[in-house]
Design an enzyme around this catalytic site. Structure first.
Site, PDB file in Angstrom:
ATOM      1  N   ARG A  96     -41.787 -88.299   1.120  1.00  0.00           N
ATOM      2  CA  ARG A  96     -42.026 -87.974  -0.294  1.00  0.00           C
ATOM      3  C   ARG A  96     -42.666 -86.588  -0.414  1.00  0.00           C
ATOM      4  O   ARG A  96     -42.382 -85.836  -1.341  1.00  0.00           O
ATOM      5  CB  ARG A  96     -42.897 -89.061  -0.933  1.00  0.00           C
ATOM      6  CG  ARG A  96     -42.915 -89.003  -2.444  1.00  0.00           C
ATOM      7  CD  ARG A  96     -43.524 -90.253  -3.050  1.00  0.00           C
ATOM      8  NE  ARG A  96     -44.911 -90.440  -2.645  1.00  0.00           N
ATOM      9  CZ  ARG A  96     -45.640 -91.514  -2.960  1.00  0.00           C
ATOM     10  NH1 ARG A  96     -45.108 -92.498  -3.671  1.00  0.00           N
ATOM     11  NH2 ARG A  96     -46.891 -91.619  -2.571  1.00  0.00           N
ATOM     12  N   LYS A 148     -44.993 -85.752  -6.391  1.00  0.00           N
ATOM     13  CA  LYS A 148     -46.450 -85.927  -6.462  1.00  0.00           C
ATOM     14  C   LYS A 148     -47.119 -84.558  -6.534  1.00  0.00           C
ATOM     15  O   LYS A 148     -47.649 -84.046  -5.555  1.00  0.00           O
ATOM     16  CB  LYS A 148     -46.931 -86.736  -5.252  1.00  0.00           C
ATOM     17  CG  LYS A 148     -47.933 -87.805  -5.662  1.00  0.00           C
ATOM     18  CD  LYS A 148     -48.162 -88.822  -4.579  1.00  0.00           C
ATOM     19  CE  LYS A 148     -49.416 -89.610  -4.864  1.00  0.00           C
ATOM     20  NZ  LYS A 148     -49.321 -90.528  -6.001  1.00  0.00           N
ATOM     21  N   GLU A 176     -44.060 -95.016 -16.685  1.00  0.00           N
ATOM     22  CA  GLU A 176     -45.164 -95.500 -15.847  1.00  0.00           C
ATOM     23  C   GLU A 176     -46.479 -95.098 -16.483  1.00  0.00           C
ATOM     24  O   GLU A 176     -46.499 -94.602 -17.605  1.00  0.00           O
ATOM     25  CB  GLU A 176     -45.024 -94.958 -14.426  1.00  0.00           C
ATOM     26  CG  GLU A 176     -44.975 -93.438 -14.335  1.00  0.00           C
ATOM     27  CD  GLU A 176     -45.018 -92.934 -12.891  1.00  0.00           C
ATOM     28  OE1 GLU A 176     -45.700 -93.552 -12.060  1.00  0.00           O
ATOM     29  OE2 GLU A 176     -44.394 -91.907 -12.612  1.00  0.00           O
TER      30      GLU A 176
HETATM   31  C1  LIG Z   1     -49.022 -91.838  -6.351  1.00  0.00           C
HETATM   32  C2  LIG Z   1     -48.424 -92.295  -7.638  1.00  0.00           C
HETATM   33  C3  LIG Z   1     -47.996 -93.625  -7.846  1.00  0.00           C
HETATM   34  C4  LIG Z   1     -48.189 -94.709  -6.820  1.00  0.00           C
HETATM   35  O1  LIG Z   1     -47.467 -94.482  -5.653  1.00  0.00           O
HETATM   36  P1  LIG Z   1     -47.845 -95.254  -4.296  1.00  0.00           P
HETATM   37  O2  LIG Z   1     -46.956 -94.630  -3.303  1.00  0.00           O
HETATM   38  O3  LIG Z   1     -47.531 -96.688  -4.513  1.00  0.00           O
HETATM   39  O4  LIG Z   1     -49.296 -95.028  -4.064  1.00  0.00           O
HETATM   40  C5  LIG Z   1     -47.406 -93.939  -9.049  1.00  0.00           C
HETATM   41  N1  LIG Z   1     -47.268 -93.025 -10.035  1.00  0.00           N
HETATM   42  C6  LIG Z   1     -47.694 -91.748  -9.887  1.00  0.00           C
HETATM   43  C7  LIG Z   1     -47.502 -90.797 -11.002  1.00  0.00           C
HETATM   44  C8  LIG Z   1     -48.273 -91.349  -8.686  1.00  0.00           C
HETATM   45  O5  LIG Z   1     -48.693 -90.095  -8.549  1.00  0.00           O
END
Ligand SMILES: *Cc1c(COP(=O)(O)O)cnc(C)c1O
Length: 341
Positions: free
Chosen positions: A82, A184, A220
């Site tokens: 990722r 991210k 989300e």
């Molecule tokens: C990090 C993150 C998540 C959760 O991802 P995980 O890999 O399960 O920790 C969900 N939404 C956003 C916007 C994120 O930055």
């Protein structure tokens, strides 16, 4: 190895520096060897790319002590991949997957005394990140970069049981159509800060963001993906190009299907169908799953039948199974745990 004298079960979620962190520098088009350092501070140009144009991305994962005393991480290869995707979208040099995995092992290994013991509920949070470090004033990618990984012990996410939270449908967006919602990037968080401070001021725990193009579909929250359960026990998660692909959510989908025999759907979810679901949760590394009891859409309350007292039964089963795998209590059917020796 002697553990640090820390009151593990009363730790919160805040930064506590540990002894070692990993640093690697990208200069003249190549990454150096990298290595551990005790220095928790970074010195950089006042004009560094990260400071001027927010060229930075990060990852988040945890190390756990299993029931039989091993120190493990959970699917770190997915974090590595990722981060590759994030770097490409931000015109940053990719940090190779193999080096990323080795860096995590090195940092966790060097700070093993900070990995909370089994049963404490606490974990060691691992934060890999990268940023443009060379001076940039005309808008363009930096030339030089730094990759770092530090760790910090964090307490149990739910002290005294997981109480369902209340979320509002936000009028702010967290992502743009064809933007950076799927990676991210720190910038996604910078722009969500006003929305979360405002949500808290109005008495809500989190924001539910809708799809930025039509505002009709569920995306989300600021930092966690949604998971819904239908009245007939099907697990549904929203699909969109601007949702960050949560590793917890992807793992829960597999757990639902392969461990619990549930039907799973990854599809577009309309705001108008929320009232038809029986259970709702938020998933991410920090909490695994936080139960959601109520979503408020501009004064209209959508209450899930699981209520405001406890997790719904299906979400609870998903939570127990995934944490069971992570803590080594249940069979790791897919080789998700990576032991740090
Ligand atoms: C990090 C993150 C998540 C959760 O991802 P995980 O890999 O399960 O920790 C969900 N939404 C956003 C916007 C994120 O930055």
């Amino acid at each position: 190895m002697e553990k640090k004298n820390i009151d593990w079960s009363n730790l919160g979620f805040s930064y506590i520096p540990t002894e070692q962190r990993f640093v690697s520098n990208y200069k003249d088009g190549a990454w150096d060897e990298g290595g551990l350092t005790a220095d928790a501070n970074i010195t950089m140009s006042e004009c560094a790319g990260v400071l001027q144009y927010a060229q930075t991305c990060f990852e988040g994962l945890k190390a756990y002590t299993t029931e039989d005393g091993r120190i493990v991480t959970f699917r770190p290869d997915l974090n590595a991949q990722r981060m590759v995707d994030s770097c490409k979208r931000l015109e940053m040099p990719v940090y190779p997957v193999e080096k990323f995995l080795a860096a995590i092992d090195a940092v966790v290994g060097a700070n093993a005394a900070y990995v909370p013991p089994y049963g404490s509920g606490a974990t060691l949070y691992i934060r890999p990140y990268m940023f443009g470090i060379s001076p940039v004033i005309g808008v363009k990618p930096a030339q030089d970069y730094q990759f770092r990984t530090f760790v910090t012990p964090v307490g149990p996410y739910f002290k005294g049981g997981a109480k369902p939270i209340t979320i509002r449908v936000s009028d702010f967006d967290r992502a743009a159509p064809n933007g950076t919602g799927h990676i991210k990037a720190g910038l996604n968080y910078a722009m969500s800060l006003h929305a979360i401070v405002n949500a808290h001021a109005e008495g809500y725990d989190e924001n539910l963001y809708l799809d930025p193009a039509t505002h009709t579909k569920v995306e989300e929250t600021g930092g966690a993906n949604f998971i819904f359960v239908t009245k007939d026990g099907k697990v549904v998660t929203p699909k969109s190009d601007s949702i960050l692909p949560s590793i917890t959510r992807r793992s829960l989908m597999v757990v639902a299907k392969e461990y619990l025999g549930l039907e799973v759907e990854h599809r577009e979810v309309y705001l108008s169908e929320l009232k038809d679901f029986a259970e709702c949760g938020l998933c991410g590394t920090a909490a695994v799953i936080s139960p959601v009891g109520k979503i408020v859409d501009h004064g209209e309350e959508i209450c899930f039948s699981s209520g405001m007292e406890k997790m719904g039964p299906v979400i609870q089963k998903l939570y127990d199974t995934l944490t069971g795998i992570q803590m080594g209590r249940l069979e790791d059917k897919f080789g998700w745990l990576h032991e740090i020796k």
